[in-house]
Design an enzyme around this catalytic site. Structure first.
Site, short mmCIF file in Angstrom:
data_model
loop_
_atom_site.label_atom_id
_atom_site.label_comp_id
_atom_site.label_asym_id
_atom_site.label_seq_id
_atom_site.Cartn_x
_atom_site.Cartn_y
_atom_site.Cartn_z
N CYS A 208 0.90 -1.20 0.02
CA CYS A 208 0.03 -0.13 0.04
C CYS A 208 0.75 1.28 -0.10
O CYS A 208 1.50 1.51 -1.20
CB CYS A 208 -1.04 0.16 1.22
SG CYS A 208 -2.17 1.13 0.85
N HIS B 58 -3.66 -4.86 -0.42
CA HIS B 58 -3.42 -5.40 0.95
C HIS B 58 -3.33 -7.14 0.96
O HIS B 58 -4.37 -7.60 1.33
CB HIS B 58 -3.96 -4.99 2.12
CG HIS B 58 -3.82 -3.71 2.51
ND1 HIS B 58 -3.03 -3.18 3.53
CD2 HIS B 58 -4.22 -2.44 1.79
CE1 HIS B 58 -3.02 -1.94 3.51
NE2 HIS B 58 -3.67 -1.29 2.62
N GLU C 138 -2.26 -9.23 3.13
CA GLU C 138 -2.60 -9.45 4.38
C GLU C 138 -4.20 -9.48 4.70
O GLU C 138 -4.52 -10.19 5.67
CB GLU C 138 -1.72 -8.94 5.55
CG GLU C 138 -2.33 -7.53 5.90
CD GLU C 138 -2.06 -6.31 4.90
OE1 GLU C 138 -2.26 -5.08 5.28
OE2 GLU C 138 -1.43 -6.76 3.96
N ASP D 233 -21.93 -6.70 17.43
CA ASP D 233 -22.12 -5.80 18.54
C ASP D 233 -21.65 -6.45 19.77
O ASP D 233 -22.15 -7.38 20.12
CB ASP D 233 -23.62 -5.77 18.59
CG ASP D 233 -24.28 -4.79 17.12
OD1 ASP D 233 -23.57 -4.06 16.89
OD2 ASP D 233 -25.56 -4.88 17.21
N ASP E 236 -26.51 6.95 12.92
CA ASP E 236 -27.82 6.49 13.56
C ASP E 236 -28.99 7.35 13.49
O ASP E 236 -29.46 7.99 14.50
CB ASP E 236 -27.59 6.01 14.88
CG ASP E 236 -26.48 5.06 15.02
OD1 ASP E 236 -26.28 4.09 14.21
OD2 ASP E 236 -25.46 5.42 15.91
#
Length: 581
Positions: free
Chosen positions: A129, A234, A236, A278, A436
């Site tokens: 990157c 990337h 990884e 969550d 939200d």
């Protein structure tokens, strides 16, 4: 602003501020320049054949690269001083963050000189990157800023005027232009990109370019010459293929013996399917994955216990194996008073990054705070700890609302908001803003100063219009700002992605709020992740076909195994929507 949270390797030697020639003169300049500098000695090294030297200058998520290398059976030696670079037998440079900040640190610590000398000697090198971008002459990010000048070319920002979303985030296809063993198996595979700046291939750097990617225009996806390799994506975070590419670099002799990867069908940027966890403490103090209905996470029984759907690390590993394109952790009760004191959540990140080789996002409490001892911590310091613990992106919620309100009131970017602090050092691709909102019905758009729309779903009293009020503190407090206004403001402040939730749809399983998603996705030029309400595979295809959202996120239906991730992707592919399989 405070100094960037980079670790100091050694000393304070810095390169003099001389102009670097452009074009063909760059390499010759470097040879003459480095020859004139005092020599850095190469000493006998105790590094074994199984040791990989990692240039970790202290920014961003380097833990995932380290974990991937160890997963493949190699030891990791960290660079502590410039001489460690020159003593390396294989050097990996996982550049994370912003171009200007990275060059400042490399110059300050004397690493830039050593890195250039190592590359000039054609020693085994892999840049990732920003580790690719810094090899070029200069970068426009927070600049222009001089790069290492090893390869002709300028690192410029993607042009969003042609309709593409910037940052370029997600799984895209690459086109091979030079047959290199390290890229074995890459053809028609999706690999993971996350960046706002890129290098355009040209006649002056064509001898270096080994693959390209198309996103608005063609850009350099990888370079190879001799033992020098670098990739814009990337590895990884690119699942099985990414691990294979790392293995090809670390031990080329084994590459032909490894099984070939399954043929892919990648042609363009794929739509992402993200699993969200969550996370909160249950009544026993244990971290569990839970799920709410309109943000209520407790069972509607006599015990009123927190819903427990599994352990965070185990579920993250399961979703990686199931094909999730990203895994997002949202700490919904921690961080309230002391974000850096929430050691269990930090451990969740660390352990997850050892087994999950796709991007990890963490949200909850990314803000400035003062602990009980009176010690002040900036949001930048908080984010830095999560990046070092394995997060690739941080998600900012309530703090982003307050920052947007202040910005819209004054029209001034102070540079002090969490969004600005983090994006300036780590790049805007590292900052997700979680929105939200609740739907508020009105009879006329003139009733509010915020963006309202005519809805196809009338309100309880026949209202024909609605606006979306942003909330904070887990949806418990409404704020005087709309989702439309907030989204445009946080984009201006430096956010790289918007996670768009909908409290009204959360946990209902009746589908995404298409009107909300279309409203926001059409208003901004950064990627939008649609969240809340999915209950069937058709809800995903319906949302992608009707909006320009880049990704879809779900939680409960995956946790309860009602709709497997693979079923969602298979359905999307059948509907002609490109996904990573």
């Amino acid at each position: 602003m405070r100094s960037p949270p980079f670790s100091s390797a050694s000393g304070s030697r810095s390169l003099p501020a001389r102009p670097i020639p452009q074009g063909h003169g760059a390499l010759n300049y470097r040879k003459v320049y480095l020859a004139a500098r005092p020599s850095l000695s190469v000493r006998a090294s105790s590094i074994t054949e199984s040791t990989v030297t990692l240039l970790d200058y202290g920014a961003g998520n380097v833990r995932s690269v380290r974990n991937a290398i160890r997963h493949l059976g190699f030891d990791v030696k960290n660079v502590r001083k410039p001489e460690d670079i020159l003593n390396a037998t294989r050097l990996v440079f996982p550049g994370v963050g912003a171009f200007a900040s990275a060059m400042e640190v490399l110059n300050h610590n004397g690493m830039a000189e050593a890195l250039c000398k190592y590359i000039e000697m054609d020693r085994p090198f892999l840049g990732i990157c920003l580790g690719l971008q810094l090899l070029f002459e200069s970068g426009e990010e927070n600049g222009p800023v001089k790069g290492l000048g090893m390869i002709p070319g300028i690192v410029g920002r993607f042009d969003s005027s042609n309709g593409i979303r910037v940052p370029h985030i997600g799984w895209n296809a690459v086109q091979i232009v030079k047959d290199e063993e390290i890229l074995s198996g890459i053809a028609e595979q999706h690999v993971y990109f996350v960046h706002s700046y890129r290098v355009v291939p040209s006649d002056v750097n064509k001898d270096w370019v080994s693959s390209t990617c198309n996103y608005g225009d063609s850009f350099v996806a990888s370079i190879s010459k001799g033992n020098i390799h670098a990739v814009q994506f990337h590895p990884e975070k690119s699942g099985e293929f990414g691990l294979s590419l790392l293995r090809n670099f670390l031990d080329p002799s084994t590459a032909p013996k490894k099984k070939k990867l399954a043929n892919g069908k990648a042609s363009t940027l794929a739509k992402r399917v993200i699993a969200c966890l969550d996370v909160r403490a249950n009544d026993k103090g244990e971290l569990v994955v839970t799920k709410g209905d309109q943000y209520d996470v407790r069972e509607h029984t006599d015990g009123h216990k927190v819903r427990n759907l599994g352990k965070p690390v185990d579920l993250a590993g399961q979703y990686y194996n199931d094909g999730a394109d990203e895994v997002s952790f949202l700490n919904i009760t921690g961080f309230r008073d002391c974000p850096l004191g929430d050691l269990p959540m930090i451990q969740v990140l660390r352990y997850s990054s050892e087994k999950v080789f796709v991007p990890l996002t963490v949200g909850g409490g990314i803000r400035d705070y003062t602990d009980e001892n009176g010690r002040y911590y900036s949001s930048l310091e908080v984010a830095a700890e999560y990046f070092r613990s394995g997060a690739d992106k941080v998600s900012i919620g309530s703090d982003a609302v307050y920052a947007a309100e202040a910005y819209l009131k004054t029209g001034v970017k102070t540079g002090k908001s969490s969004i600005e602090q983090i994006s300036r050092v780590y790049g805007n691709q590292a900052v997700v803003v979680s929105v939200d909102p609740r739907r508020v019905y009105i009879n006329s758009p003139d009733e509010v100063e915020f963006k309202a729309l005519k809805t196809v779903t009338p309100g309880p009293h026949g209202e024909q219009y609605a606006w979306y009020q942003c909330t904070v503190n887990g949806g418990r407090e409404g704020r005087p700002i709309g989702a439309y206004e907030l989204s445009k403001a946080v984009e201006d402040l430096g956010a790289g992605e918007i996670l768009l939730n909908c409290i009204d749809c959360d946990g209902q399983g009746q589908g995404f709020d298409i009107e909300l998603i279309k409203l926001i996705a059409d208003a901004v030029s950064i990627p939008v992740i649609a969240s809340s309400g999915a209950g069937t595979v058709e809800h995903f295809s319906d949302m992608f076909q009707k909006t320009s959202a880049s990704a879809a996120l779900a939680a409960g239906i995956f946790h309860r195994k009602e709709v497997p991730i693979l079923s969602v992707k298979t359905h999307l592919q059948h509907e002609g929507i490109e996904v990573r399989i």
